[in-house]
Design an enzyme around this catalytic site. Structure first.
Site, PDB file in Angstrom:
ATOM      1  CG  ASP A  78      -0.324  -0.473   2.495  1.00  0.00           C
ATOM      2  OD1 ASP A  78       0.918  -0.498   2.572  1.00  0.00           O
ATOM      3  OD2 ASP A  78      -1.053  -0.813   3.438  1.00  0.00           O
TER       4      ASP A  78
ATOM      5  CG  ASP B 158      -9.234  -1.182  11.817  1.00  0.00           C
ATOM      6  OD1 ASP B 158      -8.232  -1.844  11.444  1.00  0.00           O
ATOM      7  OD2 ASP B 158      -9.632  -0.170  11.215  1.00  0.00           O
TER       8      ASP B 158
ATOM      9  CG  HIS C  45      -6.023  -2.026   8.918  1.00  0.00           C
ATOM     10  ND1 HIS C  45      -6.219  -0.944   9.758  1.00  0.00           N
ATOM     11  CD2 HIS C  45      -4.675  -2.138   8.789  1.00  0.00           C
ATOM     12  CE1 HIS C  45      -5.047  -0.453  10.103  1.00  0.00           C
ATOM     13  NE2 HIS C  45      -4.093  -1.163   9.530  1.00  0.00           N
TER      14      HIS C  45
ATOM     15  CD  GLU D 211      -8.875   1.111   7.727  1.00  0.00           C
ATOM     16  OE1 GLU D 211      -9.066   0.304   8.657  1.00  0.00           O
ATOM     17  OE2 GLU D 211      -8.039   2.023   7.783  1.00  0.00           O
TER      18      GLU D 211
HETATM   19  C1  F6R Z   1       1.445  -1.473   6.245  1.00  0.00           C
HETATM   20  C2  F6R Z   1       0.082  -1.965   6.315  1.00  0.00           C
HETATM   21  C3  F6R Z   1      -0.728  -1.962   7.559  1.00  0.00           C
HETATM   22  C4  F6R Z   1       0.049  -2.310   8.834  1.00  0.00           C
HETATM   23  C5  F6R Z   1      -0.867  -2.288  10.054  1.00  0.00           C
HETATM   24  C6  F6R Z   1      -0.103  -2.573  11.339  1.00  0.00           C
HETATM   25  O1  F6R Z   1       1.959  -1.590   4.935  1.00  0.00           O
HETATM   26  O2  F6R Z   1      -0.403  -2.356   5.313  1.00  0.00           O
HETATM   27  O3  F6R Z   1      -1.795  -2.868   7.398  1.00  0.00           O
HETATM   28  O4  F6R Z   1       0.619  -3.573   8.669  1.00  0.00           O
HETATM   29  O5  F6R Z   1      -1.478  -1.030  10.164  1.00  0.00           O
HETATM   30  O6  F6R Z   1       0.768  -1.518  11.572  1.00  0.00           O
HETATM   31  P1  F6R Z   1       1.904  -1.583  12.692  1.00  0.00           P
HETATM   32  O7  F6R Z   1       2.849  -2.648  12.256  1.00  0.00           O
HETATM   33  O8  F6R Z   1       2.543  -0.221  12.672  1.00  0.00           O
HETATM   34  O9  F6R Z   1       1.214  -1.913  13.966  1.00  0.00           O
END
Ligand code: F6R
Length: 243
Positions: A67, A136, A138, A143
């Site tokens: 992403d 959440d 994701h 989301e």
């Molecule tokens: C990052 C991504 C997100 C993160 C998720 C967890 O490329 O796609 O889905 O993996 O938000 O983030 P952290 O690792 O910062 O807790």
């Protein structure tokens, strides 16, 4: 699903890096699906160490990131393009032309999503997809929703995600409101999935995602249907699961 429980983040990072490294050794031309965020930083450090020790060669490896924020230029230090170069690409011998991140500067969402899906197809699909888990549920920036998105799509970030990510920006107002993300269909098409989760604050969502019902309200729950998933999580993240 295979679950590897580790003592802490350090052990998690080492064990998860070994799984990714095994793929690179087994298939030096593999396609790595990569993630950003705080979870994979330790894993990337371990990969860099293995590369510096002469144990890994990325010269024929290709990558596709999950992403990117829509509207952030590549040289913004909060762009995922910047993150990947800073935390991994600049420290190993992967070729710049073999790395791919959705183009956040392309404001034509339809064209960018189409381009990225075609690019992944042209790469022959993803061999191993690395994922972190949002509070959440994701994965990528998919989301909670009433359906599972199939291909790359442009999403509005949930309030909780903006809150979680504001620590990286001057204020919550500076967090971009939209992002391009691989779809759930793209993630599920990866031949292997490696998801890493650390910390007590993720314990609730780990239980929901991997031991609760499969629902687009918890996007990561779909991984229960993938045939080759490894969850590497520390004791804190698994503290609410009966294992
Ligand atoms: C990052 C991504 C997100 C993160 C998720 C967890 O490329 O796609 O889905 O993996 O938000 O983030 P952290 O690792 O910062 O807790």
């Amino acid at each position: 699903m295979r679950i590897i429980k580790t003592k802490d983040y350090e052990e998690l990072s080492r064990k998860a890096a070994n799984i990714l490294a095994a793929e690179v050794i087994r298939n030096p031309e593999c396609v790595l699906g990569l993630a950003t965020g705080s979870s994979p930083i330790g894993l990337y450090k371990n990969l860099i160490k293995m590369y510096n020790d002469g144990d890994l060669d990325f010269s024929n490896v290709k990558s596709a990131n999950l992403d990117e924020y829509r509207g952030l230029p590549r040289d913004n230090d909060q762009s995922y393009y910047y993150f990947m170069h800073d935390n991994l690409f600049n420290h190993i011998n992967i070729k710049e032309e073999n790395t791919n991140v959705p183009d956040g500067t392309n404001m034509d969402a339809e064209a960018e999503c189409k381009r990225y899906d075609q690019l992944i197809k042209d790469l022959g699909g993803v061999d191993i997809q690395l994922l972190g888990l949002g509070h959440d549920g994701h994965i990528g920036f998919n989301e909670p929703a009433d359906h599972f998105a199939v291909g790359t799509n442009c999403v509005d970030l949930a309030e909780q995600t903006i809150e979680a990510n504001k620590r990286f920006f001057a204020s919550a107002d500076d967090v971009p409101r939209q992002a391009y993300t691989m779809g759930i269909g793209t993630i599920m098409a990866a031949r292997k999935v490696l998801i890493i989760v650390s910390g007590k604050d993720k314990a609730e969502i780990v239980k929901k995602a991997f031991f609760g019902p499969v629902t687009p309200e918890v996007p990561a729950s779909i991984l229960q249907f993938h045939k080759d998933v490894v969850l590497v999580a520390d004791e804190d993240a698994l503290s609410l699961c009966d294992l």
